[in-house]
Design an enzyme around this catalytic site. Structure first.
Site, mmCIF file in Angstrom:
data_model
loop_
_atom_site.group_PDB
_atom_site.id
_atom_site.type_symbol
_atom_site.label_atom_id
_atom_site.label_comp_id
_atom_site.label_asym_id
_atom_site.label_seq_id
_atom_site.Cartn_x
_atom_site.Cartn_y
_atom_site.Cartn_z
ATOM 1 N N ASN A 1 0.824 -1.204 0.000
ATOM 2 C CA ASN A 1 0.000 0.000 0.000
ATOM 3 C C ASN A 1 0.861 1.259 0.000
ATOM 4 O O ASN A 1 0.462 2.302 -0.521
ATOM 5 C CB ASN A 1 -0.925 0.012 1.225
ATOM 6 C CG ASN A 1 -1.929 -1.140 1.175
ATOM 7 O OD1 ASN A 1 -2.149 -1.745 0.130
ATOM 8 N ND2 ASN A 1 -2.549 -1.440 2.306
ATOM 9 N N GLU B 1 -2.529 -3.666 -5.435
ATOM 10 C CA GLU B 1 -3.906 -3.815 -4.920
ATOM 11 C C GLU B 1 -4.796 -2.647 -5.338
ATOM 12 O O GLU B 1 -5.474 -2.030 -4.498
ATOM 13 C CB GLU B 1 -3.883 -3.976 -3.398
ATOM 14 C CG GLU B 1 -3.230 -5.263 -2.970
ATOM 15 C CD GLU B 1 -3.387 -5.604 -1.477
ATOM 16 O OE1 GLU B 1 -3.876 -4.763 -0.705
ATOM 17 O OE2 GLU B 1 -2.999 -6.721 -1.098
ATOM 18 N N GLU C 1 2.054 -11.490 -2.545
ATOM 19 C CA GLU C 1 1.844 -11.311 -1.097
ATOM 20 C C GLU C 1 1.057 -12.510 -0.600
ATOM 21 O O GLU C 1 -0.063 -12.759 -1.066
ATOM 22 C CB GLU C 1 1.064 -10.029 -0.781
ATOM 23 C CG GLU C 1 1.888 -8.777 -0.904
ATOM 24 C CD GLU C 1 1.138 -7.528 -0.445
ATOM 25 O OE1 GLU C 1 0.362 -7.609 0.524
ATOM 26 O OE2 GLU C 1 1.332 -6.485 -1.091
HETATM 27 O O1 AHR Z 1 1.674 -6.622 3.610
HETATM 28 C C1 AHR Z 1 0.843 -5.682 4.221
HETATM 29 C C2 AHR Z 1 -0.147 -5.038 3.264
HETATM 30 O O2 AHR Z 1 -1.095 -5.983 2.872
HETATM 31 C C3 AHR Z 1 0.399 -4.528 1.962
HETATM 32 O O3 AHR Z 1 0.900 -3.243 2.049
HETATM 33 C C4 AHR Z 1 -0.809 -4.538 1.069
HETATM 34 O O4 AHR Z 1 -0.474 -4.673 -0.281
HETATM 35 C C5 AHR Z 1 -1.647 -5.667 1.609
HETATM 36 O O5 AHR Z 1 -2.971 -5.299 1.772
#
Ligand code: AHR
Length: 503
Positions: free
Chosen positions: A72, A173, A292
């Site tokens: 994010n 995201e 992720e």
């Molecule tokens: O890894 C933590 C957060 O989780 C990241 O910044 C985001 O991409 C996801 O929602």
């Protein structure tokens, strides 16, 4: 109850166990960078402020690729803030994590860290508050040899040679309403396609990752991928997937079955990508960048953010992982390997402190969390060709996923050495005897049986004062008789069975 059974046969080939499946993630979030990989003045820090203890653990873990700088965070990030003399760098508000970003660590520091860690850098560009021009500027700074303003700026900053970054994420995201600069699938798809086209004009050798769904529960899930890929298919190489599994509700049976969800997620995103590919008459198949994934006690985050004002590098989501969490992580790795033909990159999120296998105390030691171990052992021994396995065994009931198999397995055959590694998770609360049939790979002998098991204390965690509570244990090695053996898989455990050719 009859014994469970497993046949391993080299005919059931999935594909190579790509090293890129053992990636990790460093985000400017909490203490992942500041107090994690970077801490000037720490007793173990090198002259550039890189913590050597964290570097050592990163290498020990066998991490191959590291995604940076978010997450994010990247959706509000100006990469130029993080290059040049540190004293001139601006302090900014990071809206994603309600944090003051000092910019003391930036692109050049990350590239130095990545080289020291022996990992491949994977960069994300900001498609939240920024667009085509800034992505191109960043790529020119990083990868163009010289003779232009931005490439010469990199050289002036001490990096004579281009960094040659190969993997680039087009935003992060972007389907999430929480994302700074959140977009509809059409808005993002158009922007990602134009950014991709321009970036490939600068450096045609790069691989690009379109941003897929933030998780499988998003209301736009699957239609997001379809729309984004209609815009981007011909310009990108991967579509991303993200997932986190939250054990906070204490439903152990369900959390242990998390890999069932990841498996379905991969199958569905692959099908969606292939559908768009067919519609667009594209021969080339896209892969998934599962950039992720992890276990995350997610419900604790919001309170953390609400409680405080703007501060530098606050401790954020520093989850203490249990022995059960380690079994779940091991199973998620099994799932990624099983889909090695379509998952080309995977990054566990994150590397240090923030939902991480490596924990540190600022000014103090670094230690391995429980989830470090299945990752490190899988990265080390999953070498060669992934072989699909179909264990026959009992099932159990979960509230989240219905009836699921107790066992999950995958095998990796190293054609060069002749060795075989079998990864097996027992999700259930009882030991399971597993009859293995390896007659398809004659001439092997059993080398080792390593386990990470929930044992008597499934909630056990590793801490600064007790960092070795959850560690791998060696069990009695089974005897192969005519290509068959029976191994006891302990209750709620991740297991690695290694076989080698008879000498
Ligand atoms: O890894 C933590 C957060 O989780 C990241 O910044 C985001 O991409 C996801 O929602």
């Amino acid at each position: 109850m009859p014994n469970a059974q497993l046949t391993v046969d080299p005919a059931f080939r999935v594909g190579p166990a790509d090293r890129q499946l053992f990636g990790s993630f460093v985000e400017h979030m909490g203490r992942c960078v500041y107090g994690g990989v970077y801490e000037p003045g720490h007793p173990s820090a090198d002259p550039r402020g890189l913590r050597r203890d964290v570097l050592d653990l990163t290498r020990e873990m066998g991490v191959s690729v590291v995604r940076y700088p978010g997450g994010n965070f990247v959706s509000g990030y100006r990469w130029e803030d993080g290059v040049g003399p540190v004293g001139d760098r601006p302090r900014r508000l990071d809206l994603a994590w309600k944090t003051i970003e000092t910019n003391a660590f930036g692109l050049d520091e990350f590239m130095t860290w990545a080289a020291e860690a022996g990992v491949e850098p994977m960069m994300a560009v900001n498609l939240g508050t920024r667009g085509v021009a800034e992505a191109c500027d960043l790529l020119e700074y990083a990868n163009h040899p010289g003779g232009t303003q931005l490439s010469d700026l990199r050289r002036k900053h001490g990096a004579e040679q281009p960094y040659g970054v190969r993997l680039w994420c087009l935003g992060n995201e972007m389907d999430g309403p929480w994302q700074v600069g959140h977009k509809t699938a059409d808005e993002y798809g158009r922007l990602a396609a134009e950014t991709a086209r321009a970036m490939k004009m600068i450096d045609p050798s790069i691989s690009l990752i379109a941003s897929g769904s933030s998780n499988r529960q998003m209301s736009t899930y699957a239609s997001w991928e379809a729309t984004v890929l209609e815009h981007t298919y011909e310009h990108v190489d991967y579509i991303s997937a993200h997932t986190y599994y939250d054990p906070s509700d204490g439903d152990r049976a369900s959390i242990l079955a998390s890999a069932v969800d990841m498996d379905a997620f991969i199958t569905e995103v692959t099908a969606t990508a292939d559908h768009v590919g067919a519609k667009l008459r594209q021969k080339r198949k896209l892969k998934i960048s599962f950039d992720e994934w992890n276990v995350w006690y997610q419900s604790r985050l919001q309170a953390d953010l609400d409680r405080r004002g703007w501060v530098e590098a606050p401790a954020l989501i520093e989850d203490d992982f249990t022995a059960v969490d380690a079994v779940v992580v091991g199973d998620l790795l099994i799932t990624l390997l099983r889909h090695a033909d379509r998952v080309g990159v995977a990054c566990q999120a994150q590397l240090a402190n923030v939902i991480a296998p490596i924990r540190t105390r600022t000014g103090g030691p670094a230690w391995r969390q429980s989830i470090f171990h299945p990752f490190a052992l899988t990265a080390r021994y999953a070498r060669g060709t992934v072989l699909r396995t179909e264990p026959v065994g009992p099932t159990y009931e979960t509230s989240r996923y219905g009836d699921v198999p107790v066992l999950d397995t995958v095998a990796v055959h190293d054609e060069e050495t002749g060795g075989l590694a079998v990864f097996a998770v027992n999700r259930g609360p009882d030991d399971v005897p597993l009859e293995m049939d390896l007659r398809g790979l004659p001439g092997l002998h059993a080398q080792a049986h390593t386990t990470v098991a929930a044992g008597a204390d499934p909630a056990a965690t590793n801490t600064e004062t007790d960092p070795e509570r959850v560690t791998p244990r060696e069990l009695t090695t089974p005897t192969l008789d005519g290509g068959r053996c029976t191994v006891a898989l302990p209750a709620t455990s991740w297991n690695l069975l290694r076989f080698a050719p008879q000498s």
